[in-house]
Design a protein around this motif. Sequence first.
Motif, mmCIF file in Angstrom:
data_model
loop_
_atom_site.group_PDB
_atom_site.id
_atom_site.type_symbol
_atom_site.label_atom_id
_atom_site.label_comp_id
_atom_site.label_asym_id
_atom_site.label_seq_id
_atom_site.Cartn_x
_atom_site.Cartn_y
_atom_site.Cartn_z
ATOM 1 N N TYR A 160 0.857 -1.114 0.133
ATOM 2 C CA TYR A 160 -0.090 -0.174 0.064
ATOM 3 C C TYR A 160 0.861 1.172 -0.156
ATOM 4 O O TYR A 160 1.856 1.485 0.644
ATOM 5 C CB TYR A 160 -0.956 -0.117 1.289
ATOM 6 N N ASP A 161 0.584 2.237 -0.781
ATOM 7 C CA ASP A 161 1.103 3.603 -0.729
ATOM 8 C C ASP A 161 0.915 4.183 0.427
ATOM 9 O O ASP A 161 0.079 3.853 1.363
ATOM 10 C CB ASP A 161 1.075 4.260 -2.012
ATOM 11 N N GLN A 162 1.390 5.635 0.616
ATOM 12 C CA GLN A 162 1.311 6.270 1.552
ATOM 13 C C GLN A 162 -0.299 6.911 1.826
ATOM 14 O O GLN A 162 -0.702 7.236 3.055
ATOM 15 C CB GLN A 162 2.138 7.675 1.599
ATOM 16 N N TYR A 163 -1.071 6.695 0.828
ATOM 17 C CA TYR A 163 -2.448 7.212 1.178
ATOM 18 C C TYR A 163 -3.337 5.860 1.375
ATOM 19 O O TYR A 163 -4.530 6.007 1.390
ATOM 20 C CB TYR A 163 -3.035 7.635 0.029
ATOM 21 N N GLY A 164 -2.691 4.697 1.464
ATOM 22 C CA GLY A 164 -3.317 3.282 1.832
ATOM 23 C C GLY A 164 -4.074 2.633 0.689
ATOM 24 O O GLY A 164 -5.067 2.129 0.846
ATOM 25 N N ASN A 165 -3.622 2.979 -0.476
ATOM 26 C CA ASN A 165 -4.160 2.397 -1.850
ATOM 27 C C ASN A 165 -2.967 1.318 -2.359
ATOM 28 O O ASN A 165 -1.768 1.422 -2.343
ATOM 29 C CB ASN A 165 -4.251 3.545 -2.759
ATOM 30 N N THR A 166 -3.686 0.492 -3.017
ATOM 31 C CA THR A 166 -2.838 -0.721 -3.663
ATOM 32 C C THR A 166 -3.916 -1.047 -4.991
ATOM 33 O O THR A 166 -5.230 -0.793 -4.839
ATOM 34 C CB THR A 166 -2.752 -1.807 -2.804
ATOM 35 N N LEU A 167 -3.541 -1.592 -5.848
ATOM 36 C CA LEU A 167 -4.050 -1.752 -7.200
ATOM 37 C C LEU A 167 -5.358 -2.781 -6.792
ATOM 38 O O LEU A 167 -6.474 -2.672 -7.245
ATOM 39 C CB LEU A 167 -3.174 -2.226 -8.362
ATOM 40 N N THR A 168 -5.093 -3.732 -6.344
ATOM 41 C CA THR A 168 -5.928 -5.073 -5.851
ATOM 42 C C THR A 168 -6.022 -5.377 -4.414
ATOM 43 O O THR A 168 -5.095 -6.121 -4.038
ATOM 44 C CB THR A 168 -5.689 -6.238 -6.659
ATOM 45 N N PRO A 169 -6.780 -4.574 -3.779
ATOM 46 C CA PRO A 169 -6.791 -4.782 -2.398
ATOM 47 C C PRO A 169 -7.351 -6.195 -1.982
ATOM 48 O O PRO A 169 -7.162 -6.676 -0.751
ATOM 49 C CB PRO A 169 -7.618 -3.732 -1.712
ATOM 50 N N TYR A 170 -8.231 -6.788 -2.615
ATOM 51 C CA TYR A 170 -8.947 -8.005 -2.404
ATOM 52 C C TYR A 170 -8.442 -9.102 -3.375
ATOM 53 O O TYR A 170 -8.151 -8.851 -4.426
ATOM 54 C CB TYR A 170 -10.475 -7.821 -2.292
ATOM 55 N N GLY A 171 -8.747 -10.243 -2.745
ATOM 56 C CA GLY A 171 -8.271 -11.521 -3.452
ATOM 57 C C GLY A 171 -6.963 -11.964 -3.335
ATOM 58 O O GLY A 171 -5.975 -11.210 -2.707
ATOM 59 N N LYS A 172 -6.786 -13.024 -3.824
ATOM 60 C CA LYS A 172 -5.505 -13.819 -3.550
ATOM 61 C C LYS A 172 -4.765 -13.568 -4.804
ATOM 62 O O LYS A 172 -4.566 -14.478 -5.762
ATOM 63 C CB LYS A 172 -5.931 -15.248 -3.253
ATOM 64 N N ILE A 173 -4.051 -12.235 -4.797
ATOM 65 C CA ILE A 173 -3.142 -12.053 -5.830
ATOM 66 C C ILE A 173 -2.236 -11.006 -5.344
ATOM 67 O O ILE A 173 -2.600 -10.009 -4.259
ATOM 68 C CB ILE A 173 -3.876 -11.370 -6.897
ATOM 69 N N ASP A 174 -1.042 -10.891 -5.506
ATOM 70 C CA ASP A 174 -0.010 -10.023 -5.207
ATOM 71 C C ASP A 174 -0.546 -8.504 -5.731
ATOM 72 O O ASP A 174 -1.005 -8.295 -7.045
ATOM 73 C CB ASP A 174 1.374 -10.196 -5.693
ATOM 74 N N SER A 175 -0.326 -7.358 -5.258
ATOM 75 C CA SER A 175 -0.831 -5.970 -5.640
ATOM 76 C C SER A 175 0.170 -5.183 -5.102
ATOM 77 O O SER A 175 0.676 -5.152 -3.912
ATOM 78 C CB SER A 175 -2.282 -6.012 -5.067
ATOM 79 N N ALA A 176 0.462 -3.944 -5.766
ATOM 80 C CA ALA A 176 1.137 -2.891 -5.313
ATOM 81 C C ALA A 176 0.520 -1.508 -5.948
ATOM 82 O O ALA A 176 -0.543 -1.640 -6.719
ATOM 83 C CB ALA A 176 2.608 -3.051 -5.713
#
Length: 176
Positions: A160-176
């Motif tokens: 998660y970035d400084q704003y608490g965002n990630t591309l795919t927050p849910y699910g069984k997958i890597d995300s940034a």
Amino acid sequence: TPSNTSTFTPSATVTVTPSHTPSKTPTITPSFTPTKTPTPTQTSTPPVIKVNIVFTDKQLLGDRTPPYEKVVTRDILSSVNPIGAVIDEYFKGPNAAEENAGLTAIWNGFIGYSRIDFRNGILDIYLKGQCQSNGTSYSIAQPLTATVKQFSYVQYVKIYDQYGNTLTPYGKIDSA
């Protein structure tokens, strides 16, 4: 004929004159004072475990020759949270020898993390700092994800970035 005349014969006489300057000859008297020597106690050295930290090889990245990552080994205390410890080591960056070997840490403007959460095989890493793109698809996500996935129980990583965002927050997958 013998005569009765006395004859004076000198004789030496020793006269002792007392001195007013006392002189002492030191007398050494051995003294044995028993002392208690403490028994050494064993100081336990905290056991360490070896972990892998993944850094980026600048030459391979510049030449666009994947894989760009190289693994280095570090020791961490076995008494600490290993996930937090490897992320801390990642943000310390390569040591001098590793830098001389061409390794670097890709941070994209992040300076550390504010928290990590782990549940059901998914590790959430909340980064601190100001996200800065390097203009490529290669980012902190690849080496940091590889660093924490050395632990078999970490199946997916969400950064998660400084704003608490990630591309795919849910699910069984890597995300940034």
